[in-house]
Write an enzyme that holds these catalytic residues in place. Sequence first.
Site, PDB file in Angstrom:
ATOM      1  N   ARG A   1      12.163  -1.065  10.625  1.00 49.91           N
ATOM      2  CA  ARG A   1      11.143  -0.665  11.592  1.00 49.91           C
ATOM      3  C   ARG A   1      11.092  -1.649  12.753  1.00 49.91           C
ATOM      4  O   ARG A   1      11.200  -2.848  12.543  1.00 49.91           O
ATOM      5  CB  ARG A   1       9.773  -0.611  10.909  1.00 49.91           C
ATOM      6  CG  ARG A   1       9.487   0.725  10.248  1.00 49.91           C
ATOM      7  CD  ARG A   1       8.276   0.695   9.360  1.00 49.91           C
ATOM      8  NE  ARG A   1       7.125  -0.012   9.937  1.00 49.91           N
ATOM      9  CZ  ARG A   1       5.942  -0.115   9.341  1.00 49.91           C
ATOM     10  NH1 ARG A   1       5.748   0.442   8.154  1.00 49.91           N
ATOM     11  NH2 ARG A   1       4.950  -0.768   9.905  1.00 49.91           N
TER      12      ARG A   1
ATOM     13  N   ARG B   1      11.901  -5.823   4.766  1.00 44.35           N
ATOM     14  CA  ARG B   1      11.623  -4.410   4.465  1.00 44.35           C
ATOM     15  C   ARG B   1      12.568  -3.473   5.215  1.00 44.35           C
ATOM     16  O   ARG B   1      12.890  -3.689   6.370  1.00 44.35           O
ATOM     17  CB  ARG B   1      10.180  -4.080   4.837  1.00 44.35           C
ATOM     18  CG  ARG B   1       9.834  -2.612   4.580  1.00 44.35           C
ATOM     19  CD  ARG B   1       8.365  -2.386   4.522  1.00 44.35           C
ATOM     20  NE  ARG B   1       7.722  -2.504   5.811  1.00 44.35           N
ATOM     21  CZ  ARG B   1       6.406  -2.341   5.981  1.00 44.35           C
ATOM     22  NH1 ARG B   1       5.626  -2.082   4.939  1.00 44.35           N
ATOM     23  NH2 ARG B   1       5.874  -2.463   7.175  1.00 44.35           N
TER      24      ARG B   1
ATOM     25  N   ARG C   1       0.300  -8.522  13.436  1.00 44.06           N
ATOM     26  CA  ARG C   1      -0.332  -7.569  12.511  1.00 44.06           C
ATOM     27  C   ARG C   1      -1.231  -8.290  11.502  1.00 44.06           C
ATOM     28  O   ARG C   1      -2.301  -7.799  11.138  1.00 44.06           O
ATOM     29  CB  ARG C   1       0.731  -6.738  11.796  1.00 44.06           C
ATOM     30  CG  ARG C   1       1.210  -5.583  12.683  1.00 44.06           C
ATOM     31  CD  ARG C   1       2.642  -5.221  12.415  1.00 44.06           C
ATOM     32  NE  ARG C   1       2.871  -4.666  11.116  1.00 44.06           N
ATOM     33  CZ  ARG C   1       4.059  -4.699  10.492  1.00 44.06           C
ATOM     34  NH1 ARG C   1       5.083  -5.294  11.062  1.00 44.06           N
ATOM     35  NH2 ARG C   1       4.194  -4.137   9.323  1.00 44.06           N
TER      36      ARG C   1
ATOM     37  N   ARG D   1      -8.880   1.135   9.289  1.00 43.66           N
ATOM     38  CA  ARG D   1      -8.454  -0.240   9.535  1.00 43.66           C
ATOM     39  C   ARG D   1      -9.485  -0.993  10.367  1.00 43.66           C
ATOM     40  O   ARG D   1      -9.265  -2.157  10.688  1.00 43.66           O
ATOM     41  CB  ARG D   1      -7.142  -0.226  10.316  1.00 43.66           C
ATOM     42  CG  ARG D   1      -5.903  -0.577   9.518  1.00 43.66           C
ATOM     43  CD  ARG D   1      -4.718  -0.369  10.448  1.00 43.66           C
ATOM     44  NE  ARG D   1      -3.545  -1.084  10.075  1.00 43.66           N
ATOM     45  CZ  ARG D   1      -2.527  -0.571   9.383  1.00 43.66           C
ATOM     46  NH1 ARG D   1      -2.578   0.659   8.918  1.00 43.66           N
ATOM     47  NH2 ARG D   1      -1.458  -1.293   9.150  1.00 43.66           N
TER      48      ARG D   1
ATOM     49  N   LYS E   1       0.828  -1.213   0.000  1.00 43.94           N
ATOM     50  CA  LYS E   1       0.000   0.000   0.000  1.00 43.94           C
ATOM     51  C   LYS E   1       0.861   1.261   0.000  1.00 43.94           C
ATOM     52  O   LYS E   1       0.593   2.193  -0.750  1.00 43.94           O
ATOM     53  CB  LYS E   1      -0.910   0.052   1.250  1.00 43.94           C
ATOM     54  CG  LYS E   1      -1.864  -1.109   1.390  1.00 43.94           C
ATOM     55  CD  LYS E   1      -2.795  -0.905   2.593  1.00 43.94           C
ATOM     56  CE  LYS E   1      -2.069  -0.843   3.923  1.00 43.94           C
ATOM     57  NZ  LYS E   1      -1.486  -2.133   4.359  1.00 43.94           N
TER      58      LYS E   1
HETATM   59  P1  ADP Z   1       1.793  -1.912   7.895  1.00 46.15           P
HETATM   60  O1  ADP Z   1       0.693  -1.689   6.897  1.00 46.15           O
HETATM   61  O2  ADP Z   1       3.038  -2.443   7.298  1.00 46.15           O
HETATM   62  O3  ADP Z   1       1.364  -2.719   9.089  1.00 46.15           O
HETATM   63  P2  ADP Z   1       1.620   0.874   8.852  1.00 46.15           P
HETATM   64  O4  ADP Z   1       2.763   1.802   8.766  1.00 46.15           O
HETATM   65  O5  ADP Z   1       0.418   1.145   8.029  1.00 46.15           O
HETATM   66  O6  ADP Z   1       2.254  -0.557   8.512  1.00 46.15           O
HETATM   67  O7  ADP Z   1       1.137   0.724  10.371  1.00 46.15           O
HETATM   68  C1  ADP Z   1       2.054   0.448  11.404  1.00 46.15           C
HETATM   69  C2  ADP Z   1       1.324   0.384  12.738  1.00 46.15           C
HETATM   70  O8  ADP Z   1       0.730   1.654  13.025  1.00 46.15           O
HETATM   71  C3  ADP Z   1       0.163  -0.607  12.815  1.00 46.15           C
HETATM   72  O9  ADP Z   1       0.596  -1.913  13.133  1.00 46.15           O
HETATM   73  C4  ADP Z   1      -0.676   0.025  13.941  1.00 46.15           C
HETATM   74  O10 ADP Z   1      -0.117  -0.236  15.219  1.00 46.15           O
HETATM   75  C5  ADP Z   1      -0.517   1.499  13.679  1.00 46.15           C
HETATM   76  N1  ADP Z   1      -1.599   2.019  12.792  1.00 46.15           N
HETATM   77  C6  ADP Z   1      -1.457   2.552  11.552  1.00 46.15           C
HETATM   78  N2  ADP Z   1      -2.641   2.907  11.035  1.00 46.15           N
HETATM   79  C7  ADP Z   1      -3.582   2.586  11.975  1.00 46.15           C
HETATM   80  C8  ADP Z   1      -5.001   2.684  12.047  1.00 46.15           C
HETATM   81  N3  ADP Z   1      -5.720   3.183  11.028  1.00 46.15           N
HETATM   82  N4  ADP Z   1      -5.618   2.250  13.167  1.00 46.15           N
HETATM   83  C9  ADP Z   1      -4.931   1.745  14.202  1.00 46.15           C
HETATM   84  N5  ADP Z   1      -3.585   1.614  14.206  1.00 46.15           N
HETATM   85  C10 ADP Z   1      -2.906   2.023  13.101  1.00 46.15           C
END
Ligand code: ADP
Length: 229
Positions: free
Chosen positions: A171, A138, A182, A104, A29
């Site tokens: 990360r 990554r 996740r 999410r 994404k």
């Molecule tokens: P990825 O898609 O690789 O898991 P992101 O950078 O989108 O990575 O998200 C990393 C972390 O940030 C998630 O595991 C969560 O803890 C938090 N996070 C990001 N977006 C949201 C969201 N919309 N709602 C709740 N937590 C979020």
Amino acid sequence: MAPVARAYAAGGGAESMKLMLLGAPGAGKGTQAKMLMDRLRIPQISTGDMLRGAVAQQTAMGLEAKRYMDAGELVPDEVVIGIVRDRLAEPDCAKGFILDGFPRTVVQAEALETFAALDRVLDVQVSEERIVSRLSGRRTCRACGAIYHVVNSPPSVDGVCDQCGGVVYQRSDDNEASIRERLEQYRAKTAPLVAWYADKGLLASVDGDADPEDVQATILDLLGVSDQS
Ligand code: ADP
Ligand code: ZN
């Protein structure tokens, strides 16, 4: 599925392109959102990047969020909803944006409806084996968020971002335990949004197993945007 709206094909003069990228962690994404941002000249709104920014700044919210993020859990809905509501109110989002990582949960999707109307949701689909290998290899630029992979797409100089010269790091949540959690959170809380957006007639599915350029071409095609710069 038919192209979204003819207005998009006009490129620069498009009226509204309020897009959301849905998909498991590691589906690509972020990579696709960044490519779309350059191509369509609308901002990428990544809740993950914004939360990591708050962690780096050591704000109270960042410190709270970090605990959830490192564990691979979702940050509480009210926190991310507030962040996105504020960000979408900024003038650069008026003509469109690419939501990456939000909503999410169904609660987040319902909240979003009260302050923005999406034009299209793109569900990027990738097999689970590929997700794990992508996430465990990554690497990310601490400064600009550019995404690399140790094997598939390393930066030209080890540890240095090609885009901005920033430090490329792993990360803290790209470790096996957190990746597993996740994926579990995705299945339980985010995957129901696929049917939720399909019911609203907004969903289009994209095969995310292909090379990033090919995935991008598929997305542009779905949006009715010509694949030339
Ligand atoms: P990825 O898609 O690789 O898991 P992101 O950078 O989108 O990575 O998200 C990393 C972390 O940030 C998630 O595991 C969560 O803890 C938090 N996070 C990001 N977006 C949201 C969201 N919309 N709602 C709740 N937590 C979020
Ligand atoms: Zn960078």
